[in-house]
Scaffold this active site. Structure first.
Site, PDB file in Angstrom:
ATOM      1  N   LYS A 202       0.840  -1.206   0.000  1.00 18.83           N
ATOM      2  CA  LYS A 202       0.000   0.000   0.000  1.00 18.83           C
ATOM      3  C   LYS A 202       0.873   1.253   0.000  1.00 18.83           C
ATOM      4  O   LYS A 202       1.588   1.521   0.961  1.00 18.83           O
ATOM      5  CB  LYS A 202      -0.903   0.054   1.238  1.00 18.83           C
ATOM      6  CG  LYS A 202      -1.930   1.183   1.089  1.00 18.83           C
ATOM      7  CD  LYS A 202      -2.549   1.603   2.405  1.00 18.83           C
ATOM      8  CE  LYS A 202      -1.845   2.735   3.056  1.00 18.83           C
ATOM      9  NZ  LYS A 202      -1.978   4.052   2.381  1.00 18.83           N
ATOM     10  N   GLY A 254       7.293   4.444   7.939  1.00 16.60           N
ATOM     11  CA  GLY A 254       6.434   5.598   8.182  1.00 16.60           C
ATOM     12  C   GLY A 254       6.723   6.195   9.537  1.00 16.60           C
ATOM     13  O   GLY A 254       7.843   6.094  10.048  1.00 16.60           O
ATOM     14  N   SER A 255       5.707   6.792  10.125  1.00 12.73           N
ATOM     15  CA  SER A 255       5.921   7.511  11.378  1.00 12.73           C
ATOM     16  C   SER A 255       6.021   6.553  12.563  1.00 12.73           C
ATOM     17  O   SER A 255       5.477   5.449  12.541  1.00 12.73           O
ATOM     18  CB  SER A 255       4.765   8.476  11.606  1.00 12.73           C
ATOM     19  OG  SER A 255       3.563   7.756  11.690  1.00 12.73           O
ATOM     20  N   THR A 256       6.707   7.001  13.589  1.00 10.51           N
ATOM     21  CA  THR A 256       6.849   6.205  14.810  1.00 10.51           C
ATOM     22  C   THR A 256       5.478   5.956  15.435  1.00 10.51           C
ATOM     23  O   THR A 256       5.202   4.873  15.944  1.00 10.51           O
ATOM     24  CB  THR A 256       7.797   6.930  15.784  1.00 10.51           C
ATOM     25  OG1 THR A 256       9.087   6.978  15.156  1.00 10.51           O
ATOM     26  CG2 THR A 256       7.931   6.198  17.105  1.00 10.51           C
ATOM     27  N   GLY A 259       3.809   3.249  13.560  1.00 12.04           N
ATOM     28  CA  GLY A 259       4.613   2.044  13.813  1.00 12.04           C
ATOM     29  C   GLY A 259       4.250   1.399  15.148  1.00 12.04           C
ATOM     30  O   GLY A 259       4.116   0.181  15.253  1.00 12.04           O
ATOM     31  N   GLU A 276      10.534   0.694   9.901  1.00 13.86           N
ATOM     32  CA  GLU A 276      11.493   1.766   9.572  1.00 13.86           C
ATOM     33  C   GLU A 276      10.769   3.063   9.881  1.00 13.86           C
ATOM     34  O   GLU A 276       9.872   3.468   9.147  1.00 13.86           O
ATOM     35  CB  GLU A 276      11.851   1.734   8.075  1.00 13.86           C
ATOM     36  CG  GLU A 276      12.494   0.458   7.612  1.00 13.86           C
ATOM     37  CD  GLU A 276      13.982   0.403   7.891  1.00 13.86           C
ATOM     38  OE1 GLU A 276      14.507   1.334   8.533  1.00 13.86           O
ATOM     39  OE2 GLU A 276      14.615  -0.583   7.488  1.00 13.86           O
ATOM     40  N   CYS A 310      13.682  10.701   6.236  1.00  7.64           N
ATOM     41  CA  CYS A 310      13.675  10.203   7.619  1.00  7.64           C
ATOM     42  C   CYS A 310      15.061  10.300   8.250  1.00  7.64           C
ATOM     43  O   CYS A 310      15.186  10.512   9.445  1.00  7.64           O
ATOM     44  CB  CYS A 310      13.200   8.762   7.642  1.00  7.64           C
ATOM     45  SG  CYS A 310      14.076   7.769   6.435  1.00  7.64           S
ATOM     46  N   GLU A 407      10.590  15.383  15.248  1.00  9.54           N
ATOM     47  CA  GLU A 407      10.883  15.306  13.820  1.00  9.54           C
ATOM     48  C   GLU A 407      10.059  16.377  13.092  1.00  9.54           C
ATOM     49  O   GLU A 407       8.836  16.392  13.190  1.00  9.54           O
ATOM     50  CB  GLU A 407      10.488  13.914  13.336  1.00  9.54           C
ATOM     51  CG  GLU A 407      10.944  13.634  11.945  1.00  9.54           C
ATOM     52  CD  GLU A 407      10.568  12.224  11.498  1.00  9.54           C
ATOM     53  OE1 GLU A 407       9.467  11.761  11.850  1.00  9.54           O
ATOM     54  OE2 GLU A 407      11.371  11.615  10.786  1.00  9.54           O
TER      55      GLU A 407
HETATM   56  P1  NAP Z   1       2.582   7.647   8.305  1.00  8.65           P
HETATM   57  O1  NAP Z   1       1.489   8.585   8.512  1.00  8.65           O
HETATM   58  O2  NAP Z   1       3.000   6.761   9.414  1.00  8.65           O
HETATM   59  O3  NAP Z   1       2.168   6.780   7.054  1.00  8.65           O
HETATM   60  C1  NAP Z   1       2.946   5.741   6.521  1.00  8.65           C
HETATM   61  C2  NAP Z   1       2.050   4.764   5.808  1.00  8.65           C
HETATM   62  O4  NAP Z   1       1.194   4.120   6.764  1.00  8.65           O
HETATM   63  C3  NAP Z   1       1.110   5.409   4.803  1.00  8.65           C
HETATM   64  O5  NAP Z   1       0.932   4.534   3.715  1.00  8.65           O
HETATM   65  C4  NAP Z   1      -0.163   5.556   5.611  1.00  8.65           C
HETATM   66  O6  NAP Z   1      -1.315   5.668   4.843  1.00  8.65           O
HETATM   67  C5  NAP Z   1      -0.161   4.268   6.392  1.00  8.65           C
HETATM   68  N1  NAP Z   1      -0.986   4.265   7.598  1.00  8.65           N
HETATM   69  C6  NAP Z   1      -1.553   5.319   8.253  1.00  8.65           C
HETATM   70  N2  NAP Z   1      -2.248   4.881   9.333  1.00  8.65           N
HETATM   71  C7  NAP Z   1      -2.110   3.530   9.361  1.00  8.65           C
HETATM   72  C8  NAP Z   1      -2.587   2.513  10.238  1.00  8.65           C
HETATM   73  N3  NAP Z   1      -3.324   2.784  11.293  1.00  8.65           N
HETATM   74  N4  NAP Z   1      -2.240   1.223   9.970  1.00  8.65           N
HETATM   75  C9  NAP Z   1      -1.484   0.916   8.913  1.00  8.65           C
HETATM   76  N5  NAP Z   1      -1.016   1.837   8.045  1.00  8.65           N
HETATM   77  C10 NAP Z   1      -1.316   3.136   8.264  1.00  8.65           C
HETATM   78  O7  NAP Z   1       3.913   8.349   7.814  1.00  8.65           O
HETATM   79  P2  NAP Z   1       4.023   9.445   6.702  1.00  8.65           P
HETATM   80  O8  NAP Z   1       3.504  10.688   7.282  1.00  8.65           O
HETATM   81  O9  NAP Z   1       3.447   8.981   5.444  1.00  8.65           O
HETATM   82  O10 NAP Z   1       5.611   9.476   6.481  1.00  8.65           O
HETATM   83  C11 NAP Z   1       6.488  10.240   7.229  1.00  8.65           C
HETATM   84  C12 NAP Z   1       7.163   9.410   8.313  1.00  8.65           C
HETATM   85  O11 NAP Z   1       7.797   8.271   7.777  1.00  8.65           O
HETATM   86  C13 NAP Z   1       8.230  10.169   9.022  1.00  8.65           C
HETATM   87  O12 NAP Z   1       8.094   9.993  10.398  1.00  8.65           O
HETATM   88  C14 NAP Z   1       9.525   9.525   8.528  1.00  8.65           C
HETATM   89  O13 NAP Z   1      10.601   9.629   9.388  1.00  8.65           O
HETATM   90  C15 NAP Z   1       9.123   8.140   8.292  1.00  8.65           C
HETATM   91  N6  NAP Z   1       9.977   7.507   7.305  1.00  8.65           N
HETATM   92  C16 NAP Z   1      10.884   6.586   7.731  1.00  8.65           C
HETATM   93  C17 NAP Z   1      11.726   5.964   6.825  1.00  8.65           C
HETATM   94  C18 NAP Z   1      12.712   4.934   7.270  1.00  8.65           C
HETATM   95  O14 NAP Z   1      13.223   4.219   6.435  1.00  8.65           O
HETATM   96  N7  NAP Z   1      13.000   4.822   8.537  1.00  8.65           N
HETATM   97  C19 NAP Z   1      11.627   6.267   5.469  1.00  8.65           C
HETATM   98  C20 NAP Z   1      10.692   7.215   5.064  1.00  8.65           C
HETATM   99  C21 NAP Z   1       9.859   7.824   6.005  1.00  8.65           C
HETATM  100  P3  NAP Z   1      -1.825   7.151   4.421  1.00  8.65           P
HETATM  101  O15 NAP Z   1      -0.741   7.802   3.684  1.00  8.65           O
HETATM  102  O16 NAP Z   1      -2.956   6.858   3.561  1.00  8.65           O
HETATM  103  O17 NAP Z   1      -2.150   7.851   5.699  1.00  8.65           O
END
Ligand code: NAP
Ligand code: MG
Length: 497
Positions: A202, A254-256, A259, A276, A310, A407
């Site tokens: 997804k 994605g976000s902590t 996660g 991650e 990230c 962050e």
């Molecule tokens: P996010 O809100 O956590 O979303 C990540 C993914 O999870 C999206 O596809 C999101 O869908 C989905 N999601 C949202 N709620 C969910 C739930 N309850 N259950 C399962 N999946 C769910 O993060 P983001 O705002 O897109 O990305 C930014 C974050 O990602 C930052 O904190 C960044 O540090 C981190 N990041 C980490 C890495 C790494 O390798 N460590 C790499 C890139 C980014 P929707 O988009 O539809 O909400």
């Protein structure tokens, strides 16, 4: 640093701009946008199908706020279809296929990505807002490189795990963010396929388009139907993957915050998990560092890609004796950055990915000012529509400030100072995160000593944000667990017997 030390220097930069400003400006050099389809469906069992509910959502260009296309909105029923297709393909075809045959498909996908790189990088930029220079020179080459790298491992797993036999685990549910949409898809799909697993992926709601174009490539490459399924939608679709009973492994980037929710949701089940998550990396500059090079590294570390990284070097730790010179050089360089049309090849800083992200950046920057840090922000014209944020850095930042702890995920840097290497290590590690760090010094021995004490998954020395598919990536502490990339990246997708 003295309170008004930047003022005289500001005047110099300003007069330079008045003298040479217009003469030195580049002519616009935009890439031609790609003609997109008006409507994109889900990719399930090798076919493009609408969501069962018939619902769609609009995906926009964050640089213009214009709608690019309508995209199918998956819900639990669609995720269930995708998981069933993946299970069938895993059991009947993919897990039984000779590894060397599997490799051929992955190589084919890699080659097709290279052939379509130009189109893909333009779509990435149109949908995500990142400068074309970045999607063309970083994202796309790395995407192809990851598929090539893992294609090479497919028939060599016996050598990867000497003395053990690697068995695939089944259906992998993969959820990715919006900052490197296609690259994150590659990081997830390539090792899963190489090890013989089937996939339900997804993409993030704001950036679904390149993953769907990858689905077209996968279809054209004749990958057996159901081995890769791509379901677009919101967090609900992500949660449906996490909670589906027939998924064997979850790989999440994605976000902590999300996660942690996933970790709770699958506690007590048989599902394997890699996370991650976020970061708040320290980029440490010692007095003996090559300062001009370090300033370029700072710029590369936090400003390119709008700080939507990230592992961005969002905390700058500068040794006290060079604070003034680093501040001045950083400011000088910042003033030369071009913010604007991401499709223009001369643009350094593109659009912020979404309105929501822009609001988050603004509110954290406001907190920095309120809590007493000193803000340095360039003044430049911004396009009328779209989401933009001017490159900014803070000095006089205290460890307790929100901008030093949380962050920001935008082009905003918080500068802290230190006196001794011990203090630098303590400050660098004083965060709940532990994804990456940077060390700048002339002394090799200092690099090794500091790097070994930093609680960060990746440490760059005298450079920043360099990636290679052969090199593992992942975090400590609240930045997650498990590694992607390299030999380590195979581990989460196998059982060793
Ligand atoms: P996010 O809100 O956590 O979303 C990540 C993914 O999870 C999206 O596809 C999101 O869908 C989905 N999601 C949202 N709620 C969910 C739930 N309850 N259950 C399962 N999946 C769910 O993060 P983001 O705002 O897109 O990305 C930014 C974050 O990602 C930052 O904190 C960044 O540090 C981190 N990041 C980490 C890495 C790494 O390798 N460590 C790499 C890139 C980014 P929707 O988009 O539809 O909400
Ligand atoms: Mg989100």
């Amino acid at each position: 640093m003295k309170k008004n030390s930047e003022a005289p220097h500001l005047e110099i930069v300003e007069s330079r701009r008045l003298l040479f400003g217009d003469l030195w400006d580049y002519a616009p050099s935009p890439e031609k946008p790609v003609n997109l389809k008006k409507h994109y469906d889900l990719f399930i069992d090798g076919k493009f199908v609408p969501a069962k509910s018939g619902k769609t959502f609009s995906t926009i260009n964050p640089a213009t706020e214009e709608s690019l296309a309508e995209v199918a909105l998956a819900d639990e029923a669609d995720v269930d279809r995708a998981v069933k297709a993946a299970r069938k393909a895993y059991q009947n075809v993919w897990s039984k296929m000779k590894p060397a045959e599997r490799a051929k498909y992955i190589y084919r996908i890699a080659r097709m990505i290279q052939e379509k790189a130009r189109e893909l990088c333009i779509i990435e930029t149109m949908n995500g807002g990142k400068p074309i220079r970045e999607s063309r020179d970083i994202d796309l080459p790395l995407v192809a490189a990851h598929f090539f790298f893992y294609a090479g491992w497919a028939d060599k797993l016996d050598y990867a795990f000497a003395g053990r036999k690697a068995r695939s685990i089944g259906v992998a549910g993969q959820i990715i963010p919006w900052n490197f949409p296609l690259l994150m898809a590659a990081w997830k799909i390539a090792p899963a396929l190489a090890t013989g697993n089937a996939v339900v992926l997804k993409p993030a709601e704001t950036t679904p388009l390149t993953a769907l174009h990858l689905a077209e490539i996968i279809q054209e490459a004749d990958l057996p139907p159901g081995v890769v399924n791509i379901v677009t939608g919101d967090g609900g679709a992500g949660a449906a993957i996490v909670n589906h009973k027939d998924v064997d492994k979850i790989a999440f980037t994605g976000s902590t915050e999300v996660g942690k929710m996933i970790q709770k949701a699958i506690a007590g089940t048989k599902k394997k998990l890699t996370l991650e998550l976020g970061g708040k990396a320290a980029n440490i500059i010692f007095e003996d560092a090559p300062i001009d090079q370090a300033v370029e590294g700072i710029i590369n570390g936090i400003y390119f890609n709008q700080g939507h990284v990230c592992c961005a070097g969002s905390r700058l730790l500068v040794q006290e004796g060079i604070v003034d010179v680093v501040t001045r050089k950083l400011w000088d360089r910042l003033r030369t950055l071009r913010v604007g049309n991401p499709l223009d090849k001369n643009t350094d800083i593109g659009a912020i990915n979404s309105k929501m992200q822009l609001e988050k950046i603004c509110s954290l920057v406001e907190s920095g000012v309120d809590e007493g840090a000193r803000m340095h922000q360039i003044t430049c014209d911004l396009p009328e529509r779209g989401f933009w944020f001017r490159p900014t850095f803070f000095t006089e930042v205290a460890q307790s400030h929100r901008i030093a702890q949380e962050e920001i995920f935008g082009p905003v840097l918080s500068m802290l100072t230190f006196r001794t290497p011990e203090e630098a290590i303590e400050r660098a590690n004083n965060t709940p995160y532990g994804l990456s760090a940077g060390v700048w010094t002339d002394k090799g021995s200092k690099i090794f000593k500091i790097a070994s004490k930093l609680r960060a998954g990746v440490v760059w020395a005298n450079t920043y944000n360099q990636f290679d598919p052969a090199s593992p990536f992942g975090g400590y502490k609240e930045s997650g667990f498990g590694r992607e990339g390299g030999l380590h990246g195979l581990m989460p997708y196998v059982e060793l017997i």
